[in-house]
Design a protein around this motif. Structure first.
Motif, PDB file in Angstrom:
ATOM      1  N   ASN A  21     -46.667-117.674  28.372  1.00 19.56           N
ATOM      2  CA  ASN A  21     -46.713-116.285  27.885  1.00 19.56           C
ATOM      3  C   ASN A  21     -45.366-115.747  27.411  1.00 19.56           C
ATOM      4  O   ASN A  21     -45.132-114.544  27.439  1.00 19.56           O
ATOM      5  CB  ASN A  21     -47.364-115.348  28.912  1.00 19.56           C
ATOM      6  N   ARG A  77     -51.149-114.911  42.543  1.00 20.28           N
ATOM      7  CA  ARG A  77     -51.053-113.729  41.694  1.00 20.28           C
ATOM      8  C   ARG A  77     -51.246-112.480  42.544  1.00 20.28           C
ATOM      9  O   ARG A  77     -51.932-112.498  43.567  1.00 20.28           O
ATOM     10  CB  ARG A  77     -52.125-113.739  40.596  1.00 20.28           C
ATOM     11  N   TYR A 126     -45.557-112.969  24.554  1.00 14.55           N
ATOM     12  CA  TYR A 126     -45.887-111.627  25.084  1.00 14.55           C
ATOM     13  C   TYR A 126     -44.696-111.077  25.858  1.00 14.55           C
ATOM     14  O   TYR A 126     -44.333-109.908  25.725  1.00 14.55           O
ATOM     15  CB  TYR A 126     -47.114-111.777  25.991  1.00 14.55           C
ATOM     16  N   LYS A 150     -54.120-124.959  32.199  1.00 17.46           N
ATOM     17  CA  LYS A 150     -52.806-124.788  32.830  1.00 17.46           C
ATOM     18  C   LYS A 150     -52.819-123.800  33.992  1.00 17.46           C
ATOM     19  O   LYS A 150     -53.655-122.902  34.051  1.00 17.46           O
ATOM     20  CB  LYS A 150     -51.809-124.315  31.786  1.00 17.46           C
ATOM     21  N   CYS A 179     -44.816-110.527  33.524  1.00 19.64           N
ATOM     22  CA  CYS A 179     -44.405-111.797  32.905  1.00 19.64           C
ATOM     23  C   CYS A 179     -43.051-111.701  32.200  1.00 19.64           C
ATOM     24  O   CYS A 179     -42.553-112.689  31.675  1.00 19.64           O
ATOM     25  CB  CYS A 179     -45.470-112.323  31.963  1.00 19.64           C
ATOM     26  N   GLY A 233     -54.221-110.389  26.967  1.00 19.70           N
ATOM     27  CA  GLY A 233     -55.182-111.445  27.231  1.00 19.70           C
ATOM     28  C   GLY A 233     -54.685-112.350  28.331  1.00 19.70           C
ATOM     29  O   GLY A 233     -53.552-112.212  28.799  1.00 19.70           O
ATOM     30  N   GLY A 234     -55.529-113.269  28.726  1.00 17.45           N
ATOM     31  CA  GLY A 234     -55.184-114.187  29.805  1.00 17.45           C
ATOM     32  C   GLY A 234     -54.337-115.352  29.324  1.00 17.45           C
ATOM     33  O   GLY A 234     -53.868-115.373  28.175  1.00 17.45           O
ATOM     34  N   PRO A 289     -51.665-121.519  42.102  1.00 15.82           N
ATOM     35  CA  PRO A 289     -50.795-120.392  41.718  1.00 15.82           C
ATOM     36  C   PRO A 289     -51.189-119.124  42.476  1.00 15.82           C
ATOM     37  O   PRO A 289     -52.369-118.942  42.821  1.00 15.82           O
ATOM     38  CB  PRO A 289     -51.069-120.211  40.223  1.00 15.82           C
ATOM     39  N   ILE A 305     -55.103-118.389  43.660  1.00 13.79           N
ATOM     40  CA  ILE A 305     -56.286-118.294  42.785  1.00 13.79           C
ATOM     41  C   ILE A 305     -57.524-118.839  43.514  1.00 13.79           C
ATOM     42  O   ILE A 305     -58.625-118.296  43.376  1.00 13.79           O
ATOM     43  CB  ILE A 305     -56.031-119.050  41.453  1.00 13.79           C
ATOM     44  N   VAL A 348     -63.033-123.381  38.070  1.00  9.22           N
ATOM     45  CA  VAL A 348     -61.805-122.598  38.050  1.00  9.22           C
ATOM     46  C   VAL A 348     -60.776-123.374  37.250  1.00  9.22           C
ATOM     47  O   VAL A 348     -60.659-124.591  37.398  1.00  9.22           O
ATOM     48  CB  VAL A 348     -61.327-122.403  39.511  1.00  9.22           C
ATOM     49  N   TRP A 349     -60.030-122.675  36.389  1.00 13.45           N
ATOM     50  CA  TRP A 349     -58.988-123.348  35.606  1.00 13.45           C
ATOM     51  C   TRP A 349     -57.809-123.721  36.508  1.00 13.45           C
ATOM     52  O   TRP A 349     -57.386-122.934  37.361  1.00 13.45           O
ATOM     53  CB  TRP A 349     -58.467-122.436  34.506  1.00 13.45           C
ATOM     54  N   ALA A 365     -62.865-113.136  34.589  1.00 11.53           N
ATOM     55  CA  ALA A 365     -63.479-114.450  34.323  1.00 11.53           C
ATOM     56  C   ALA A 365     -64.218-114.937  35.568  1.00 11.53           C
ATOM     57  O   ALA A 365     -65.360-115.410  35.480  1.00 11.53           O
ATOM     58  CB  ALA A 365     -62.404-115.455  33.910  1.00 11.53           C
ATOM     59  N   LYS A 404     -45.859-114.734  40.911  1.00 10.73           N
ATOM     60  CA  LYS A 404     -45.128-113.576  40.366  1.00 10.73           C
ATOM     61  C   LYS A 404     -45.432-112.326  41.181  1.00 10.73           C
ATOM     62  O   LYS A 404     -46.044-111.378  40.698  1.00 10.73           O
ATOM     63  CB  LYS A 404     -45.361-113.368  38.872  1.00 10.73           C
ATOM     64  N   LYS A 414     -68.147-115.673  35.940  1.00 12.37           N
ATOM     65  CA  LYS A 414     -68.592-117.042  36.249  1.00 12.37           C
ATOM     66  C   LYS A 414     -69.443-117.068  37.511  1.00 12.37           C
ATOM     67  O   LYS A 414     -70.482-117.740  37.564  1.00 12.37           O
ATOM     68  CB  LYS A 414     -67.379-117.960  36.436  1.00 12.37           C
TER      69      LYS A 414
HETATM   70  O1  GFB Z   1     -55.020-114.110  34.671  1.00 14.26           O
HETATM   71  P1  GFB Z   1     -54.475-115.269  33.924  1.00 14.26           P
HETATM   72  O2  GFB Z   1     -55.198-115.665  32.694  1.00 14.26           O
HETATM   73  O3  GFB Z   1     -52.992-114.993  33.508  1.00 14.26           O
HETATM   74  O4  GFB Z   1     -54.469-116.548  34.904  1.00 14.26           O
HETATM   75  P2  GFB Z   1     -51.501-115.210  34.092  1.00 14.26           P
HETATM   76  C1  GFB Z   1     -54.006-116.492  36.201  1.00 14.26           C
HETATM   77  C2  GFB Z   1     -54.241-117.833  36.897  1.00 14.26           C
HETATM   78  O5  GFB Z   1     -55.649-117.991  37.104  1.00 14.26           O
HETATM   79  C3  GFB Z   1     -53.777-119.066  36.129  1.00 14.26           C
HETATM   80  C4  GFB Z   1     -56.041-119.288  36.687  1.00 14.26           C
HETATM   81  O6  GFB Z   1     -53.230-119.998  37.032  1.00 14.26           O
HETATM   82  C5  GFB Z   1     -55.084-119.595  35.544  1.00 14.26           C
HETATM   83  O7  GFB Z   1     -55.050-120.985  35.272  1.00 14.26           O
HETATM   84  N1  GFB Z   1     -57.471-119.279  36.332  1.00 14.26           N
HETATM   85  C6  GFB Z   1     -58.430-119.949  37.015  1.00 14.26           C
HETATM   86  C7  GFB Z   1     -58.052-118.660  35.291  1.00 14.26           C
HETATM   87  N2  GFB Z   1     -59.617-119.791  36.418  1.00 14.26           N
HETATM   88  C8  GFB Z   1     -59.410-118.996  35.346  1.00 14.26           C
HETATM   89  C9  GFB Z   1     -60.289-118.489  34.332  1.00 14.26           C
HETATM   90  O8  GFB Z   1     -61.476-118.740  34.306  1.00 14.26           O
HETATM   91  N3  GFB Z   1     -59.719-117.666  33.403  1.00 14.26           N
HETATM   92  C10 GFB Z   1     -58.386-117.359  33.415  1.00 14.26           C
HETATM   93  N4  GFB Z   1     -57.898-116.531  32.472  1.00 14.26           N
HETATM   94  N5  GFB Z   1     -57.535-117.878  34.338  1.00 14.26           N
HETATM   95  C11 GFB Z   1     -51.060-113.623  32.120  1.00 14.26           C
HETATM   96  C12 GFB Z   1     -50.171-113.669  30.930  1.00 14.26           C
HETATM   97  O9  GFB Z   1     -50.674-114.699  32.874  1.00 14.26           O
HETATM   98  O10 GFB Z   1     -50.890-112.480  32.913  1.00 14.26           O
HETATM   99  C13 GFB Z   1     -50.053-112.391  30.236  1.00 14.26           C
HETATM  100  O11 GFB Z   1     -50.615-114.716  30.101  1.00 14.26           O
HETATM  101  C14 GFB Z   1     -49.928-111.204  31.166  1.00 14.26           C
HETATM  102  O12 GFB Z   1     -48.948-112.454  29.409  1.00 14.26           O
HETATM  103  C15 GFB Z   1     -50.926-111.268  32.276  1.00 14.26           C
HETATM  104  O13 GFB Z   1     -48.628-111.108  31.687  1.00 14.26           O
HETATM  105  C16 GFB Z   1     -50.762-110.153  33.295  1.00 14.26           C
HETATM  106  O14 GFB Z   1     -51.268-114.370  35.290  1.00 14.26           O
HETATM  107  O15 GFB Z   1     -51.160-116.650  34.247  1.00 14.26           O
END
Ligand code: GFB
Length: 313
Positions: free
Chosen positions: A135, A211, A138, A270, A111, A69-70, A209, A246, A203-204, A185, A276, A189
């Protein structure tokens, strides 16, 4: 070189985005795919898993099953992310060993690396510093999975390997706004905002950040490549080679979806780890490269969303 043709391969997690991509890719190599029906086999239960693996004559296993999950799901369900993932991987690895299966590929996540490890993240950065708190549950489970593979290799001589994919996306992803990763997401949206004529999407976090995103089909291709080519105790990164903020990702998604409104930030959510980006050097040196560009991958994923879930949402 491990020959896959004619092999019986259990893809644990065959219904998920990655597992289904791996099963398709393995089938194209002439493998017979074995899968467990989740109504009968609970991978968190040792007895279920051992009964399932039994004497099926499985040659190799891909551990793509996991509770995923996210950022929000990870932070709010720490027990499930730790317990479920520990149990799933331990049960599958032990049952495979007991059944005499000598080839297994375990899937982790980027992660596992420390929050402030030098970028791009090389494999030897593992366990060199504190984890990202959102995370860590996980991550600890996934680190245990790497160590299980290493332990079964060291003690029993099993050829069990680990691959650490970066953030993945693609057809079959989870588009639930509470539990999903950022890519699905944002697609949802932007799509809903376009449909309802909304003026903005939210956007959160700060959007700063960075990715790295790899299409699930590219990931599956890399995993099959590793199954064929790699044998070793050290895990191998599976990355795309480039990352994006992002905010820029949001712009790309909005463009692909055709939403032209504003982007606003929900700063109560957050950011997670600042960056990463994985080093892809080991895999590239072995001869593998990704093929699907981020732009093409987003369009394809949006089309899948439209065909499968978009109608009426
Ligand atoms: O993809 P994500 O949920 O996971 O979030 P992580 C990545 C970034 O996108 C964060 C931002 O900085 C979020 O705050 N973001 C912006 C959003 N808008 C949104 C939204 O609407 N939904 C979500 N979900 N994020 C996960 C780990 O970390 O990555 C897991 O929690 C796993 O353990 C996975 O490793 C690959 O990249 O931060």
């Amino acid at each position: 070189m491990y020959r896959l043709e004619g092999r019986k391969v259990w893809v644990a997690g065959h219904r998920g985005m990655v597992g289904s991509a791996v099963a398709r890719r393995l089938a194209s190599e002439g493998c017979e795919i074995v899968s467990a029906d989740r109504r009968i086999v609970d991978l968190k239960r040792q007895a279920d898993v051992e009964a399932f693996v039994g004497d099926k004559g499985i040659d190799a296993v891909v551990v793509a099953a996991a509770k995923v999950g996210g950022i929000l799901a990870n932070e709010t369900q720490p027990a499930e992310f730790l317990y479920d993932n520990l149990m799933i991987e331990a049960n599958i690895i032990e049952a495979s060993h007991r059944a005499g299966i000598d080839r297994l590929l375990f899937l982790g996540s980027s992660c596992i690396y420390p929050k402030f490890a030098p970028q791009p993240l090389t494999e030897d950065a593992l366990l060199t510093g504190p984890l990202e708190p959102t995370n860590e549950w996980y991550a600890v489970a996934k680190i245990a999975g790497i160590k299980l593979c290493q332990a079964y290799r060291a003690q029993y001589g099993r050829d069990y390997i680990s691959a650490m994919p970066t953030n993945l996306y693609g057809p079959g992803d989870n588009f639930d706004l509470q539990s999903s990763h950022v890519m699905p997401a944002l697609i949802r949206k932007a799509h809903e905002a376009k449909q309802t004529g909304a003026s903005a999407i939210t956007v959160w976090g700060t959007g700063t950040p960075r990715r790295e995103f790899l299409h699930a089909d590219d990931c599956a291709d890399a995993l099959v490549f590793l199954l064929q080519q790699y044998s070793g105790a050290e895990h191998v990164n599976v990355g795309f080679g480039d990352d994006i903020s992002i905010l820029d990702l949001t712009r790309l998604v909005c463009e692909a979806v055709g939403f032209e409104g504003e982007i606003v930030h929900d700063l109560s959510k957050k950011d997670g780890t600042p960056r990463k980006l994985m080093s892809n050097v080991r895999l590239r040196e072995m001869g593998w490269e990704p093929r699907i560009s981020l732009r093409d991958g987003i369009v394809e994923t949006y089309n899948w969303f439209l065909a499968n879930q978009g109608a009426g949402q």
